[in-house]
Design a protein around this motif. Structure first.
Motif, PDB file in Angstrom:
ATOM      1  N   UNK A 359      16.469   7.816   1.448  1.00  0.00           N
ATOM      2  CA  UNK A 359      16.233   6.739   0.480  1.00  0.00           C
ATOM      3  C   UNK A 359      15.014   7.066  -0.354  1.00  0.00           C
ATOM      4  N   UNK A 360      15.113   6.744  -1.626  1.00  0.00           N
ATOM      5  CA  UNK A 360      13.992   6.951  -2.556  1.00  0.00           C
ATOM      6  C   UNK A 360      13.988   5.805  -3.550  1.00  0.00           C
ATOM      7  N   UNK A 361      12.827   5.525  -4.093  1.00  0.00           N
ATOM      8  CA  UNK A 361      12.710   4.471  -5.102  1.00  0.00           C
ATOM      9  C   UNK A 361      12.399   5.109  -6.449  1.00  0.00           C
ATOM     10  N   UNK A 362      13.314   4.936  -7.383  1.00  0.00           N
ATOM     11  CA  UNK A 362      13.123   5.510  -8.713  1.00  0.00           C
ATOM     12  C   UNK A 362      12.358   4.525  -9.580  1.00  0.00           C
ATOM     13  N   UNK A 363      11.381   5.038 -10.306  1.00  0.00           N
ATOM     14  CA  UNK A 363      10.547   4.199 -11.161  1.00  0.00           C
ATOM     15  C   UNK A 363      10.678   4.607 -12.613  1.00  0.00           C
ATOM     16  N   UNK A 364      10.423   3.665 -13.493  1.00  0.00           N
ATOM     17  CA  UNK A 364      10.417   3.941 -14.929  1.00  0.00           C
ATOM     18  C   UNK A 364       9.116   4.635 -15.313  1.00  0.00           C
ATOM     19  N   UNK A 365       8.999   4.993 -16.573  1.00  0.00           N
ATOM     20  CA  UNK A 365       7.809   5.718 -17.034  1.00  0.00           C
ATOM     21  C   UNK A 365       6.531   4.924 -16.848  1.00  0.00           C
ATOM     22  N   UNK A 366       6.639   3.592 -16.873  1.00  0.00           N
ATOM     23  CA  UNK A 366       5.445   2.755 -16.718  1.00  0.00           C
ATOM     24  C   UNK A 366       5.097   2.495 -15.251  1.00  0.00           C
ATOM     25  N   UNK A 367       5.851   3.117 -14.346  1.00  0.00           N
ATOM     26  CA  UNK A 367       5.554   2.975 -12.923  1.00  0.00           C
ATOM     27  C   UNK A 367       6.239   1.820 -12.228  1.00  0.00           C
ATOM     28  N   UNK A 368       6.973   0.999 -12.989  1.00  0.00           N
ATOM     29  CA  UNK A 368       7.680  -0.138 -12.393  1.00  0.00           C
ATOM     30  C   UNK A 368       8.986   0.354 -11.776  1.00  0.00           C
ATOM     31  N   UNK A 369       9.241  -0.063 -10.539  1.00  0.00           N
ATOM     32  CA  UNK A 369      10.446   0.368  -9.844  1.00  0.00           C
ATOM     33  C   UNK A 369      11.682  -0.111 -10.583  1.00  0.00           C
ATOM     34  N   UNK A 370      12.733   0.735 -10.622  1.00  0.00           N
ATOM     35  CA  UNK A 370      13.951   0.350 -11.326  1.00  0.00           C
ATOM     36  C   UNK A 370      15.211   0.494 -10.488  1.00  0.00           C
ATOM     37  N   UNK A 371      15.157   1.191  -9.354  1.00  0.00           N
ATOM     38  CA  UNK A 371      16.353   1.304  -8.511  1.00  0.00           C
ATOM     39  C   UNK A 371      15.971   1.812  -7.120  1.00  0.00           C
ATOM     40  N   UNK A 372      16.733   1.366  -6.128  1.00  0.00           N
ATOM     41  CA  UNK A 372      16.659   1.895  -4.764  1.00  0.00           C
ATOM     42  C   UNK A 372      17.825   2.870  -4.627  1.00  0.00           C
ATOM     43  N   UNK A 373      17.521   4.136  -4.429  1.00  0.00           N
ATOM     44  CA  UNK A 373      18.557   5.160  -4.377  1.00  0.00           C
ATOM     45  C   UNK A 373      18.732   5.585  -2.924  1.00  0.00           C
ATOM     46  N   UNK A 374      19.965   5.444  -2.409  1.00  0.00           N
ATOM     47  CA  UNK A 374      20.282   5.783  -1.024  1.00  0.00           C
ATOM     48  C   UNK A 374      21.403   6.808  -1.041  1.00  0.00           C
TER      49      UNK A 374
END
Length: 438
Positions: A359-374
């Motif tokens: 599992x990883x958490x993908x973030x946008x360029x501004x550092x805000x999380x945008x998806x939980x990737x499993x």
């Protein structure tokens, strides 16, 4: 032996459903007990209306695994009750978990499908840990999720946990611990303070006022004992008169007053105005009385300096469990063979995805999380630096124990990295979608 004695003895082995041991017995006979296996803890959905979950109880899980040892008295009882046969009793007498555990670190947030804990070992070693692991994570994480909503609604004002009288005595300690992970400032429960180093607080209840001849006598006795910085409970009789007496007895140096009933917004404004008129401009106002995250949010504009929360906290604010499950997702045909994905296929929304997950958490360029990737298989290079699981147990040895403050700080960071809509108290979907890569 009662539940308290089990905890005091240190053994967690009988915090177990009977079918864990009957499965073990049958697997020992079939030979499947020694197959390499991978179990995962996850939830298919968040409680209704919640935007994110909070992992709590990980440290308690590590203690439980470490203390999962069958005592002679427990083995005698299992034999007397004919729960399992002699061969299984001999296995249990020597039981030690020698496998590996990885998981989301305590204080992290999670979403549907997140592999919160991965337990790898023989089927025999791993299957009998199911109940104790789920009982801890389901309760502690539910409390932490409610506590996180409360501390978010408090907007930086301190929140005190005071629910010990509204829960089982051991659950109350666990709740205080989980609440502290999610940002509560202190607890009223001394056992929680002793066991986990959580700051404790508390002064007096209405009974203290009532046992004295007058309210003035009660206030004077408390101030003489605890000093002018104490908190006086001012709503036993007439609130306005009590505030006047409190400042008269303690002087403008009075630390705080507590209001425990009535229209808290209205009363807080009246008391603040009265305190200021009496020169007690530094005296804080603490409010209690069946608060939850919604009541705290409603008090945001009131001149309140802190909150005390009891019943709603220890009951998860209406959601006392997280519906986490412990599922076998991979196993080998032999003790050391290659892992083969396995999964339940059933109607009714209880299907699962086979294979060991990352599992990883993908973030946008501004550092805000945008998806939980499993996903299963190879981790994409772009996500490798953002993997969420950490080692907790290696070859049976705990490697992931950490100070409670570390979990508390992690939660602050994890919540701050979520989209702003995560803090909304209105019902809605999880703030991050879970993307499955298989």
């Amino acid at each position: 032996m009662d539940a308290t004695s089990v905890f005091a003895a240190g053994s967690t082995a009988l915090l177990t459903d009977r079918y864990e041991l009957t499965m073990l017995q049958a697997a020992l006979r079939s030979g499947a007990a020694h197959r390499r296996s991978v179990f995962e803890v996850f939830t298919r959905r968040l409680p209704a209306g919640r935007r994110y979950g909070v992992v709590a109880g990980t440290g308690r899980v590590l203690d439980a695994v470490e203390n999962f040892r069958f005592t002679s008295a427990q083995l005698d009882w299992l034999a007397d009750q004919r729960v399992v046969d002699e061969d299984t009793l001999r296995f249990l007498a020597d039981y030690r978990f020698t496998g590996d555990i990885h998981g989301y670190p305590e204080g992290e947030v999670y979403f549907p499908g997140s592999p919160l804990l991965t337990v790898e070992g023989s089927f025999a070693e791993a299957v009998i840990l199911e109940t104790v692991i789920l009982s801890i994570l389901n309760y502690d994480s539910a409390i932490a999720a409610a506590a996180s909503r409360m501390t978010s609604a408090a907007g930086g004002r301190p929140v005190i946990e005071m629910g010990a009288r509204r829960a089982h005595e051991r659950a109350a300690v666990a709740a205080a611990r989980a609440a502290y992970v999610a940002g509560f400032a202190a607890t009223s429960d001394l056992e929680a303070g002793f066991a986990y180093g959580i700051p404790t607080t508390g002064t007096a209840a209405h009974a203290f006022t009532l046992v004295h001849d007058t309210e003035r006598d009660a206030f004077k006795a408390q101030i003489d004992s605890m000093g002018r910085g104490t908190t006086l409970l001012v709503d036993t009789f007439d609130l306005r008169e009590a505030v006047h007496t409190a400042v008269e007895v303690a002087g403008p140096e009075l630390g705080a007053v507590r209001i425990d009933s009535g229209d808290l917004t209205l009363l807080a404004h009246r008391v603040r105005r009265q305190l200021d008129e009496l020169g007690a401009t530094g005296t804080r106002i603490i409010v209690t009385s069946d608060l939850d995250e919604y009541a705290i949010a409603a008090l945001a504009a009131a001149p309140v300096d802190g909150y005390g929360v009891g019943t709603s906290l220890v009951t998860g604010s209406g959601q006392p469990t997280c519906a986490m499950v412990y599922k076998l997702v991979a196993r080998a045909a032999t003790p050391d063979g290659p892992l083969v994905p396995v999964a339940k296929r059933a109607a009714g929304g209880k299907t699962s995805v086979g294979g060991r997950k990352w599992a990883a958490r993908r973030s946008a360029a501004d550092g805000v999380a945008e998806a939980e990737v499993v996903g299963t298989g190879t981790v994409p290079d772009a996500l490798a630096p953002h993997l969420l699981q950490v080692p907790l147990v290696k070859a049976g040895e705990v490697v992931g124990r950490e100070p409670l403050e570390a979990a508390r700080e992690r939660h602050t960071r994890a919540r701050a990295a979520l989209p702003l809509s995560a803090t909304q108290l209105s019902k809605g979907d999880p703030v991050l979608a879970t993307e499955l890569h298989v």
